[in-house]
Design a protein around this motif. Structure first.
Motif, short mmCIF file in Angstrom:
data_model
loop_
_atom_site.label_atom_id
_atom_site.label_comp_id
_atom_site.label_asym_id
_atom_site.label_seq_id
_atom_site.Cartn_x
_atom_site.Cartn_y
_atom_site.Cartn_z
N ASP A 18 -6.58 16.13 19.36
CA ASP A 18 -5.82 16.20 18.10
C ASP A 18 -5.16 14.87 17.82
O ASP A 18 -4.09 14.62 18.32
N ASP A 19 -5.68 14.01 16.99
CA ASP A 19 -7.00 14.16 16.44
C ASP A 19 -7.80 12.90 16.70
O ASP A 19 -8.52 12.39 15.83
N GLU A 62 -11.02 17.85 12.49
CA GLU A 62 -9.88 18.12 13.38
C GLU A 62 -10.40 18.78 14.65
O GLU A 62 -11.16 19.74 14.59
N GLN A 63 -9.96 18.27 15.79
CA GLN A 63 -10.21 18.98 17.05
C GLN A 63 -11.68 19.33 17.23
O GLN A 63 -12.03 20.50 17.36
N HIS A 86 -7.11 12.48 10.82
CA HIS A 86 -5.82 11.80 10.98
C HIS A 86 -5.79 11.12 12.34
O HIS A 86 -6.19 11.70 13.34
N GLU A 142 -0.21 12.83 9.56
CA GLU A 142 -0.56 14.25 9.35
C GLU A 142 0.43 15.15 10.06
O GLU A 142 0.87 16.17 9.54
N GLU A 143 0.80 14.74 11.28
CA GLU A 143 1.67 15.59 12.11
C GLU A 143 3.06 15.75 11.50
O GLU A 143 3.78 16.68 11.85
ZN LIG Z 1 -4.45 17.52 13.99
#
Ligand SMILES: [Zn+2]
Length: 479
Positions: free
Chosen positions: A280-281, A342-343, A263, A314-315
């Motif tokens: 993120d991200d 992610e991350q 995302h 996404e958030e």
């Molecule tokens: Zn994320």
């Protein structure tokens, strides 16, 4: 000196043996500098935290599309590389707003900034008794609050207001959701309306309350609420998934797809601070770009097609991936696996340093894990299952939208938690780029392996995967 030097070299070599897996034509295309270059732009202040929707996010989308173009991916959206969701953005001004809680003879006036209203119509409510209920109890039986103000604690689910509007069996005059932690606050004070999933006409208005004193009075019971609000202003917004495809070379497999996503949105600006969202991200997003460039540069194309995707929203609750799952560009039944990143940039995991290691959600839910594990061994990365979080975090990112549809889908991360998570200091200078490049190499090899394997991944028989397995069988039946 010679001896000493070679002894030292040997010691160093053994200490970092895992990190020095020999590079090949594919993995050599992935570089820490390239990742740093992309991320320093995508998480720069200019992009203002890439909130959904925002000009910063549009700039990010254009940049990602440009990189897909540069890599030579074929555009797969409705507008070049963009898959466009035509939604609306609703906002209400402070003019004419009031919200007052009265209890034990005292009145508490709630300021505009402490009450987020997710309803479009104007509201005019004279002092009305409030009934505080547990969220679950309210969904089961809200009759005690019919015609009154139903007060619930905000459930930690995305779209909680919508859930209430759709599932309440009786009609309160107003619903107040208590959210002291301000989890439901939007940076710009407005909210998105998805025309495919909008509140039904005449739905009960839901107001999210952040003020602690008013919340306490409502929870205590015996309070009443009076509220006034003008109509919300609506404007159209275009939200974009960015999608490119590397076409497969095998006539029998090219119409099947392996998907890599991340995302590209973050949480935007809050209280005047830019939340850059580098790890993120941004980290996942630039990895999608880098892995796409590396795979597209190879002489030999993969047998299956590989789809690269940067997702919006996404958030705010997996908005972009849910949108894609409802409007798949490539048939979901022919999408054999989905890996979401992610991350993957920070190695300072809240639980301790995580160098040369990656973890995956739903680790043993499908055979995708096996493919990634093989790639991890060849690229010198340790792939591990987090005893708690690998399962817990399965539903916490965009893989969930595809998994719900039946596609074996997982999120790969380096750290589930890190010190600046959703903080204003998640900045690009804190990323471990050498490590991120190694993770990227593993991902590139895993994608190529899955794309070249005529046997497609499948869900396993672990109980947690049963629902996804059933969804996959439904997909198969469509065939
Ligand atoms: Zn994320």
């Amino acid at each position: 000196m010679r001896h000493l030097a070679s002894a030292l070299a040997l010691a160093l070599l053994s200490a970092t043996a895992a990190a020095q897996a020999p590079l090949d034509a594919l993995t050599a295309r992935i570089s820490p500098d390239s990742l740093r270059g992309h991320l320093s732009f995508l998480s720069s202040d200019l992009l203002e935290g890439r909130g959904t929707p925002s000009r910063g996010q549009d700039l990010a989308a254009e940049y990602i599309a440009a990189q897909f173009r540069r890599a030579g991916l074929a555009p797969a959206g409705d507008d070049g590389y963009f898959q466009t969701a035509n939604w609306q953005y609703a906002q209400r001004t402070e003019t004419g707003f009031s919200f007052t809680v009265t209890a034990a003879g005292a009145s508490i006036a709630v300021p505009f900034a402490d009450a987020t209203g997710e309803f479009v119509d104007p509201l005019a409510l004279k002092a009305t008794p409030a009934v505080f209920m547990d969220w679950k109890a309210a969904l089961e039986d809200s009759s005690a609050a019919t015609g009154k103000v139903l007060v619930v604690k905000a459930a930690p689910v995305p779209g909680a207001a919508r859930v209430l509007q759709q599932k309440l069996k009786t009609r309160p005059a107003l619903v107040v959701m208590i959210d002291r932690e301000r989890r439901h606050v939007r940076g710009s004070g407005g909210w998105l309306i998805d025309p495919e999933n909008a509140a039904p006409a005449g739905a009960v208005p839901v107001l999210v309350l952040h003020a602690a004193d008013a919340a306490a009075a409502l929870e205590k019971g015996g309070a009443s609420v009076a509220a006034q609000a003008g109509p919300a202003q609506l404007r159209p917004v275009k939200l974009r998934n960015v999608i490119g495809v590397l076409r497969g070379a095998d006539p029998a497999l090219e119409d099947t797809y392996v998907m890599l996503s991340a995302h590209y949105d973050h949480v935007g600006i809050r209280d005047g601070e830019i939340y850059n969202g580098a790890n993120d991200d941004g980290s996942g997003t630039v990895s999608v770009i880098e892995v796409a460039s590396a795979l597209a540069a190879q002489k030999e194309r993969p047998r299956r097609s590989i789809v690269f995707m940067a997702l919006f929203g996404e958030e705010l609750g997996l908005l972009g991936s849910r949108y894609y799952a409802r409007h798949p560009v490539f048939p979901l039944k022919d999408t054999v696996a989905h890996l979401n990143l992610e991350q993957v940039g920070r190695t300072d995991d809240s639980e301790g340093a995580r160098v040369n290691a990656a973890t995956m959600t739903g680790f043993d839910y499908s055979t995708v894990g096996e493919a990634v594990r093989k790639a991890s061994e060849r690229t010198g990365v340790r792939l591990w299952k987090h005893p708690k979080f690998s399962d817990q975090f399965f539903a916490r990112s965009d893989n969930q939208a595809l998994a719900d549809a039946g596609v074996p889908a997982h999120t790969l991360a380096v750290a589930f938690g890190f010190p600046d998570y959703h903080g204003k200091d998640d900045t690009w200078d804190k990323i471990d780029y050498d490590n991120m490049a190694r993770i990227n190499r593993m991902v590139a090899v895993a994608l190529r392996d899955i794309a070249n394997d005529p046997v497609k991944p499948s869900w396993t028989t672990v109980p947690a995967a049963a629902g996804y397995s059933a969804a996959a069988r439904k997909l198969e039946a469509v065939r």
